[in-house]
Design an enzyme around this catalytic site. Structure first.
Site, short mmCIF file in Angstrom:
data_model
loop_
_atom_site.label_atom_id
_atom_site.label_comp_id
_atom_site.label_asym_id
_atom_site.label_seq_id
_atom_site.Cartn_x
_atom_site.Cartn_y
_atom_site.Cartn_z
N HIS A 1 -3.11 1.90 8.42
CA HIS A 1 -4.09 1.15 7.62
C HIS A 1 -4.37 -0.18 8.31
O HIS A 1 -3.45 -0.94 8.60
CB HIS A 1 -3.54 0.90 6.21
N HIS B 1 -7.41 -3.62 8.97
CA HIS B 1 -8.53 -4.41 8.50
C HIS B 1 -9.39 -4.78 9.71
O HIS B 1 -9.89 -5.91 9.79
CB HIS B 1 -8.06 -5.67 7.78
N HIS C 1 -12.51 -3.58 1.80
CA HIS C 1 -11.08 -3.68 2.07
C HIS C 1 -10.74 -3.43 3.54
O HIS C 1 -10.34 -4.35 4.25
CB HIS C 1 -10.33 -2.68 1.17
N GLU D 1 0.81 -1.22 0.00
CA GLU D 1 0.00 0.00 0.00
C GLU D 1 0.85 1.27 0.00
O GLU D 1 0.36 2.36 0.32
CB GLU D 1 -0.95 0.01 1.20
#
Length: 217
Positions: A94, A96, A158, A75
């Site tokens: 970032h 999840h 995502h 990313e």
């Protein structure tokens, strides 16, 4: 460098607290000595194995690794694009995280059911889907943050992205998004999801200013 040790610590905390699983997610900081570069976690290395030697320094404009022997996170384009867009951002996280990603998979914004969301903005926008690691995803994430004037966004199907003036603030915002997502999910199950207005969230932000000013004394 102390900042790199903090970057590794934050990455491990994401894993320890369950905001990421396996080798998913990534963390970066803008290089304090060169604002046109960033340090980012490596690709495909378990969090409990990462050391400062595994971090990769990347040029923000070209996306090219400058220092480090590892492959940078997939990313990297998204992190680079965010730093180029917002000069105030010093860290990007970032994740999840489960509940927030459920909302992302539904393509649905997290309802403003709790005042903590004021730390993110008036809402948590959803960036359009694009395959992970792509320039398209980077553009979509940047547009979502920009359009909502937010410090965090959901990435459709995502995960979650948050930004901050330092690693601590970016990490806390990732926690907040997951916490409010859990509360919103529960409220929806109960069948009554009461939300706060932009005016109520702004009132909260004003109180946050004095609260955090006192906590830093």
């Amino acid at each position: 460098m102390e900042q790199l040790e903090e970057l590794v610590y934050t990455a491990k905390e994401l894993y320890r607290t369950g905001l990421v699983r396996g080798t998913s997610g990534n963390v970066s900081i803008r290089d304090p000595e060169n604002p046109d570069r960033m340090w980012i976690t490596p690709s495909a290395i378990p969090y409990d194995e990462i050391t400062t030697e595994d971090l990769v320094q990347v040029d923000l404009e070209s996306g090219t690794p400058v220092r480090g022997s590892r492959k940078p996170s997939s990313e990297t384009p998204m992190h680079s694009a965010i730093y180029r867009l917002r000069s105030d951002v010093r860290a990007v996280v970032h994740t999840h995280s489960t509940y927030a990603t459920m909302f992302a998979c539904a393509g649905e914004e997290i309802p403003t059911v709790h005042y903590l969301i004021a730390e993110i903005g008036d809402r948590v926008p959803v960036a359009d889907y694009a395959v992970y690691g792509s320039e398209e995803l980077a553009r979509n994430a940047v547009e979502a943050l920009k359009s909502a004037g937010a410090n965090g966004a959901l990435l459709k199907n995502h995960g979650v992205i948050t930004v901050g003036e330092n690693l601590s603030s970016a990490y806390v915002r990732a926690e907040i998004i997951e916490t409010v997502a859990q509360l919103a999910f529960g409220a929806k199950l109960i069948g009554r999801c009461e939300t706060l207005s932009p005016e109520q969230l702004e009132e909260t932000r004003k109180k946050f200013v004095s609260y955090f000013a006192v906590s830093k004394r």
